[in-house]
Design a protein around this motif. Structure first.
Motif, PDB file in Angstrom:
ATOM      1  N   UNK A  88       0.832  -1.204   0.000  1.00  0.00           N
ATOM      2  CA  UNK A  88       0.000   0.000   0.000  1.00  0.00           C
ATOM      3  C   UNK A  88       0.870   1.259   0.000  1.00  0.00           C
ATOM      4  N   UNK A  89       1.885   1.231   0.852  1.00  0.00           N
ATOM      5  CA  UNK A  89       2.812   2.366   0.900  1.00  0.00           C
ATOM      6  C   UNK A  89       3.437   2.572  -0.479  1.00  0.00           C
ATOM      7  N   UNK A  90       3.779   1.459  -1.141  1.00  0.00           N
ATOM      8  CA  UNK A  90       4.381   1.545  -2.464  1.00  0.00           C
ATOM      9  C   UNK A  90       3.424   2.202  -3.453  1.00  0.00           C
ATOM     10  N   UNK A  91       2.149   1.773  -3.403  1.00  0.00           N
ATOM     11  CA  UNK A  91       1.161   2.357  -4.319  1.00  0.00           C
ATOM     12  C   UNK A  91       1.049   3.863  -4.090  1.00  0.00           C
ATOM     13  N   UNK A  92       0.977   4.236  -2.823  1.00  0.00           N
ATOM     14  CA  UNK A  92       0.817   5.653  -2.508  1.00  0.00           C
ATOM     15  C   UNK A  92       2.042   6.451  -2.971  1.00  0.00           C
ATOM     16  N   UNK A  93       3.209   5.872  -2.764  1.00  0.00           N
ATOM     17  CA  UNK A  93       4.428   6.582  -3.148  1.00  0.00           C
ATOM     18  C   UNK A  93       4.525   6.723  -4.665  1.00  0.00           C
ATOM     19  N   UNK A  94       4.170   5.657  -5.373  1.00  0.00           N
ATOM     20  CA  UNK A  94       4.190   5.722  -6.839  1.00  0.00           C
ATOM     21  C   UNK A  94       3.283   6.850  -7.310  1.00  0.00           C
ATOM     22  N   UNK A  95       2.070   6.908  -6.744  1.00  0.00           N
ATOM     23  CA  UNK A  95       1.132   7.954  -7.153  1.00  0.00           C
ATOM     24  C   UNK A  95       1.689   9.332  -6.829  1.00  0.00           C
ATOM     25  N   UNK A  96       2.183   9.474  -5.609  1.00  0.00           N
ATOM     26  CA  UNK A  96       2.685  10.784  -5.191  1.00  0.00           C
ATOM     27  C   UNK A  96       3.816  11.237  -6.108  1.00  0.00           C
ATOM     28  N   UNK A  97       4.747  10.338  -6.400  1.00  0.00           N
ATOM     29  CA  UNK A  97       5.881  10.727  -7.230  1.00  0.00           C
ATOM     30  C   UNK A  97       5.442  11.023  -8.653  1.00  0.00           C
ATOM     31  N   UNK A  98       4.470  10.257  -9.168  1.00  0.00           N
ATOM     32  CA  UNK A  98       4.007  10.516 -10.530  1.00  0.00           C
ATOM     33  C   UNK A  98       3.321  11.867 -10.626  1.00  0.00           C
ATOM     34  N   UNK A  99       2.749  12.304  -9.508  1.00  0.00           N
ATOM     35  CA  UNK A  99       1.968  13.538  -9.542  1.00  0.00           C
ATOM     36  C   UNK A  99       2.762  14.769  -9.116  1.00  0.00           C
ATOM     37  N   UNK A 100       4.040  14.578  -8.733  1.00  0.00           N
ATOM     38  CA  UNK A 100       4.770  15.727  -8.185  1.00  0.00           C
ATOM     39  C   UNK A 100       4.720  16.938  -9.115  1.00  0.00           C
ATOM     40  N   UNK A 101       4.806  16.694 -10.422  1.00  0.00           N
ATOM     41  CA  UNK A 101       4.786  17.796 -11.371  1.00  0.00           C
ATOM     42  C   UNK A 101       3.510  18.611 -11.273  1.00  0.00           C
TER      43      UNK A 101
ATOM     44  N   UNK B 223      13.976   9.794 -15.369  1.00  0.00           N
ATOM     45  CA  UNK B 223      13.639   8.389 -15.148  1.00  0.00           C
ATOM     46  C   UNK B 223      12.133   8.248 -15.085  1.00  0.00           C
ATOM     47  N   UNK B 224      11.671   7.019 -15.260  1.00  0.00           N
ATOM     48  CA  UNK B 224      10.274   6.715 -14.977  1.00  0.00           C
ATOM     49  C   UNK B 224      10.145   6.366 -13.500  1.00  0.00           C
ATOM     50  N   UNK B 225       8.933   6.513 -12.953  1.00  0.00           N
ATOM     51  CA  UNK B 225       8.743   6.150 -11.555  1.00  0.00           C
ATOM     52  C   UNK B 225       8.745   4.626 -11.406  1.00  0.00           C
ATOM     53  N   UNK B 226       8.035   3.974 -12.317  1.00  0.00           N
ATOM     54  CA  UNK B 226       7.870   2.529 -12.204  1.00  0.00           C
ATOM     55  C   UNK B 226       8.670   1.862 -13.303  1.00  0.00           C
ATOM     56  N   UNK B 227       9.781   1.262 -12.937  1.00  0.00           N
ATOM     57  CA  UNK B 227      10.638   0.689 -13.961  1.00  0.00           C
ATOM     58  C   UNK B 227      11.695  -0.202 -13.318  1.00  0.00           C
ATOM     59  N   UNK B 228      12.147  -1.259 -14.038  1.00  0.00           N
ATOM     60  CA  UNK B 228      13.309  -1.972 -13.505  1.00  0.00           C
ATOM     61  C   UNK B 228      14.557  -1.108 -13.665  1.00  0.00           C
ATOM     62  N   UNK B 229      15.424  -1.085 -12.661  1.00  0.00           N
ATOM     63  CA  UNK B 229      16.613  -0.243 -12.770  1.00  0.00           C
ATOM     64  C   UNK B 229      17.550  -0.773 -13.847  1.00  0.00           C
ATOM     65  N   UNK B 230      18.183   0.142 -14.578  1.00  0.00           N
ATOM     66  CA  UNK B 230      19.140  -0.257 -15.609  1.00  0.00           C
ATOM     67  C   UNK B 230      20.495  -0.460 -14.949  1.00  0.00           C
ATOM     68  N   UNK B 231      20.912  -1.728 -14.878  1.00  0.00           N
ATOM     69  CA  UNK B 231      22.124  -2.022 -14.123  1.00  0.00           C
ATOM     70  C   UNK B 231      23.288  -2.398 -15.027  1.00  0.00           C
ATOM     71  N   UNK B 232      23.232  -1.956 -16.293  1.00  0.00           N
ATOM     72  CA  UNK B 232      24.286  -2.298 -17.236  1.00  0.00           C
ATOM     73  C   UNK B 232      25.668  -1.864 -16.778  1.00  0.00           C
ATOM     74  N   UNK B 233      25.707  -0.793 -16.000  1.00  0.00           N
ATOM     75  CA  UNK B 233      27.010  -0.253 -15.579  1.00  0.00           C
ATOM     76  C   UNK B 233      27.740  -1.184 -14.620  1.00  0.00           C
ATOM     77  N   UNK B 234      27.036  -2.230 -14.158  1.00  0.00           N
ATOM     78  CA  UNK B 234      27.665  -3.153 -13.219  1.00  0.00           C
ATOM     79  C   UNK B 234      28.645  -4.104 -13.905  1.00  0.00           C
ATOM     80  N   UNK B 235      28.399  -4.349 -15.223  1.00  0.00           N
ATOM     81  CA  UNK B 235      29.295  -5.262 -15.929  1.00  0.00           C
ATOM     82  C   UNK B 235      30.625  -4.555 -16.151  1.00  0.00           C
ATOM     83  N   UNK B 236      31.656  -5.158 -15.690  1.00  0.00           N
ATOM     84  CA  UNK B 236      33.012  -4.600 -15.715  1.00  0.00           C
ATOM     85  C   UNK B 236      33.002  -3.106 -15.393  1.00  0.00           C
TER      86      UNK B 236
END
Lengths: 349, 479
Positions: free
Chosen positions: A150-163, A179-192
């Protein structure tokens, strides 16, 4: 018994625990009413194909031989393949894809919890029964009582609406990096990382910040429960330490305020926090399913949930085994920290 | 020094010697029970009906159902028949509501009456305890008095108690609290009609509840939203607004409270019985028995709880177990299997301490069986520790159940559950229909805070020196 013997016994005790836990998992997925063959075939069920699959997967073997096979493979880390959600992909490959996101999420959750929860708890403990203590304590308790999803849902909404809410003054999506609010993080920089950093430091830093910002709200939510716990225990621990005799003595001997807090109170108050901090592994593994679902972070929790609802039994078995290893490992780590920090552990047996 | 005869006068005789306080108390109780007698008899008849259903051949089923029908006609104070709130506007006044009040006011009156009644009953019970303590108890003081007194000085625990009571009352009186009924609004909306004042034709029209629901769903846009504390187009009052499908949210919330509370309490009760029995066995026999249960419980504790819950719910999805009480029975069983090791852990230490006491040896040498020793001489001493742990864990279970329902695994629709309400409203959080997700979430937070506070209060009251180190595993969090 010396504390090292105690610790050794603890490690030995964990072996039957892992075997037992894995056996429970095997019993659930093989003896339960869920039929793996119909899960694989779905709507295209026909008896010949079913028999074929049964043959291929070794489901015709007697149960005990299936069991020993299952255990042997897990303990030698031949983790098998996914049957339903990514047929033919080995569990090892899937974990390689999904685990980094969960680890990244877990890392920041623990960090946020530690660096917010403990200082707040210590602050409250050093200023007991003041308004700020009450605000911090009550806030921590309520924060802990909120359901993660529930906290996650509320936070997603709040962050999407900040503008919209700040009339364009502050927008989370464009803040620092886009960035998008809801997205898998891009972790490509972890490889080497070293090589990439040397080639393009600015770009590397940029993707690092981006991935951190992408995970931050989810980490805040996931860390929320343990943050509240740490605050509470931290407060109690500091209060108990302050009122103990040796602190009185030190104060009477004229130890300065700062040295009193850091050397005498802080260190000893950390001891009861050890099980809380290691216990976070439980909260993180459990809660990550919900947080990853809401924030669309396709990590291990999400993978497990999908494997479960699709009846991908071998993948479930593997993931359970890995979760059990992580939890047993943290338990051993906890006891190890105890034996190192607190010399009283172990003598009583 | 008192003579033995003096302390062994039975309670009945002590009451007979000084009957006045007991009589006053009983008279108040008769009034309190009398106004709800119909409802109490209905509950008993309903339970009897369940039992008869289990017996093959259904002996006396017809007689019982006619008895149930006739019981429904007994008027009770806290009921929707006595204080009706579902009426319609006939152009000049409200028809069919309590004293011609607006539906909102009539509903509010009923809610106030429900809570006033519940608190009156509790005050009566508390008064009974005080009367017993003052007039009839053999001894002036027992250790339990200290527990009660410590709790009375514990503001935080009392805050928790009030929230907990409010929640329990919500669950028990769910049918009376909702502005409409579960049957009419949620389960069979097309079997019932609603009368309403039509502005266009300036006359009273009727519509099926299901059709009215379709016209009053909350799906974001301004004209497709029935917010909290407002009326829909059919003159129906919605204290918490409507859900996406137009069904009354408050009614769903109160019935959701019922199922959450049932699951949490029953699961904790079963886990408590298992944990207590095993603690007795390990503390009495020690050695190998203890080692076996240590291993079993460590293994279960090393499984990630939420993952096991998800896995087991998926595995048992298609079985008959899943159909019992809309899946609640299955959830209860899973929770008790997963939670007993935590309870057992929390009372293992105290159980071992008790087993070392002299009176245990004495009891053994008197020839009492192991079962008797465990029941009479050991269990009472560890029971309070179990109570502490159980009260601190209830909130965690409520959150977990909501989380599982959010993922679509918990309680099957149409039975309302708070987690599923949150899931339903998820996409409308930023719209005018924010109430669907927000209200159940706020209520969960409030209830869990209250349960944790109550648990803290119990812990401080029972054992002021209790170690606070283990509580993190017990309370709240997760999900």
């Amino acid at each position: 018994m010396s504390r090292w013997q105690y610790f050794l016994r603890r490690v030995l005790m964990s072996i039957p625990v892992v075997i037992f836990g894995t056996t429970i998992t095997f019993a659930l997925i093989r003896l339960g009413p869920l039929d793996p063959v119909s899960a694989i075939l779905g709507t295209q069920y026909n008896p010949q194909a079913a028999e074929q699959i049964r043959q291929n997967l070794g489901l015709n073997q007697p149960l005990w031989s299936q069991y020993f096979d299952f255990m042997y493979r897990l303990f030698t880390f031949q983790l098998g393949q996914s049957w339903v959600i990514a047929p033919g992909t080995t569990a090892y490959e899937l974990i390689q894809v999904y685990a980094p996101r969960t680890i990244w999420l877990g890392f920041w959750s623990v960090l946020i919890a530690l660096f917010v929860g403990i200082p707040l708890g210590f602050y409250a403990g050093l200023h007991p029964n003041t308004l700020s203590d009450y605000v911090a304590s009550f806030g921590g308790i309520v924060w802990r009582a909120m359901p993660n999803f529930w906290l996650a849902i509320m936070l997603v909404t709040a962050l999407s609406q900040t503008g919209q809410w700040t009339n364009g003054f502050f927008t989370w999506q464009t803040w620092i990096v886009k960035t998008n609010v809801v997205t898998p993080p891009a972790l490509g920089f972890f490889e080497s990382p070293l090589q990439q950093f040397l080639e393009d430091p600015g770009g590397w830093m940029n993707s690092f910040i981006k991935a951190t910002k992408q995970i931050a709200p989810a980490a805040l939510v996931l860390g929320s429960a343990s943050m509240g716990n740490e605050m509470r225990i931290g407060r109690t621990a500091v209060l108990e330490t302050i009122n103990s005799n040796y602190v009185e003595t030190a104060r009477a001997k004229g130890v300065s305020g700062r040295s009193l807090v850091w050397k005498h109170i802080f260190r000893n108050a950390l001891i009861p926090l050890v099980p809380i901090i290691t216990g976070e592994a439980f909260l993180l593994l459990g809660g990550s399913v919900f947080v990853e679902t809401v924030f669309a972070i396709n990590g291990l929790g999400w993978l497990f949930f999908n494997a479960a609802i699709n009846g991908d039994l071998p993948l479930i078995g593997t993931l359970m085994y890995i979760f059990i290893l992580i939890l047993v490992g943290t338990n051993i780590l906890q006891d190890f920290l105890y034996t190192v920090i607190d010399p009283r552990v172990g003598y009583e047996g | 020094m008192s003579t033995p005869t003096e302390t062994e006068i039975p309670l009945r005789q002590r009451v007979a010697e000084n009957p006045q306080p007991a009589l006053i108390w009983a008279a108040i109780g008769a009034v309190l029970i009398g106004v709800e007698l119909g409802a109490i008899l209905q509950v008993i008849a309903a339970i009897a009906g369940v039992i008869i259903n289990l017996i093959p051949g259904d002996p006396g089923a017809a007689a019982l159902s006619s008895l149930q029908e006739s019981l429904k006609t007994i008027p009770t104070l806290v009921s929707r028949d006595f204080i009706p709130n579902q009426g319609y506007w006939d152009g000049s006044q409200w028809v069919g509501t309590f004293l011609g009040l607006s539906p909102a006011a009539a509903w509010a009156v009923r809610v106030v009456v429900v809570y006033a009644y519940a608190f009156a009953v509790l005050a009566w019970l508390w008064n009974g305890y005080k009367r017993y303590r003052q007039y009839y108890r053999r001894v002036d003081w027992t250790p339990r008095d200290d527990v009660v007194n410590r709790f009375r000085g514990h503001t935080w625990g009392q805050f928790g108690l009030v929230i907990t009571i409010a929640f329990v009352v919500m669950a028990i009186f769910a049918p009376a609290l909702g502005p409409t009924t579960m049957e009419e609004n949620i389960l069979q909306p097309y079997d019932y009609e609603v009368s309403y004042w039509d502005e266009e034709t300036q006359s009273v029209e009727t519509a099926l509840v299901g059709e009215a629901n379709l016209g009053s769903g909350s799906q974001g846009a301004g004209d497709e939203n029935v917010g909290p504390m407002s009326y829909d187009d059919y003159g129906r009052f919605h204290p918490f607004g409507t859900a996406t499908n137009g069904k009354d949210l408050f009614t769903q919330v109160v019935f959701g409270a019922r199922i959450s509370l049932t699951i949490a309490v029953v699961a904790m009760g079963i886990a408590g019985i298992i944990g207590l029995s095993l603690a007795m066995i390990t503390a009495y026999y020690k050695g190998l028995a203890d080692l076996a249960i240590v291993l079993a419980s460590d293994s279960i504790q090393s499984l990630p709880v939420i993952m096991v819950l998800i896995l087991m719910l998926v595995i048992f999805q298609g079985t008959w177990l899943k159909d019992l009480y809309d899946g609640a029975v299955l959830i209860i069983l899973i929770f008790s299997l997963v939670y007993w090791p935590f309870i057992w852990r929390s009372i293992r230490g105290p159980a071992f301490q008790v087993s070392e006491q002299d009176w245990i040896d004495a009891a053994k040498s008197f020839g009492q069986t192991p079962g008797q020793v465990m029941r009479k001489h050991m269990a009472p001493y560890v029971f309070s520790y179990m109570l502490i742990y159980a009260s601190l864990s209830l909130g965690g279970i409520i959150i977990s159940v909501a989380g599982l329902s959010y993922l679509g695994l918990g309680i099957a629709p149409p039975t309302p559950e708070w987690g599923r309400l949150i899931a339903d409203g998820q996409q409308y959080v930023a719209s005018p229909s924010w109430h669907i997700s927000l209200i159940p979430g706020v209520l969960i937070t409030l209830v869990v805070t209250g349960l944790n506070a109550f648990g803290d209060g119990i812990r401080d009251a029972i054992d002021p020196q209790a170690d606070t180190g283990d509580e993190a595993a017990a309370t709240g969090g997760g999900a």
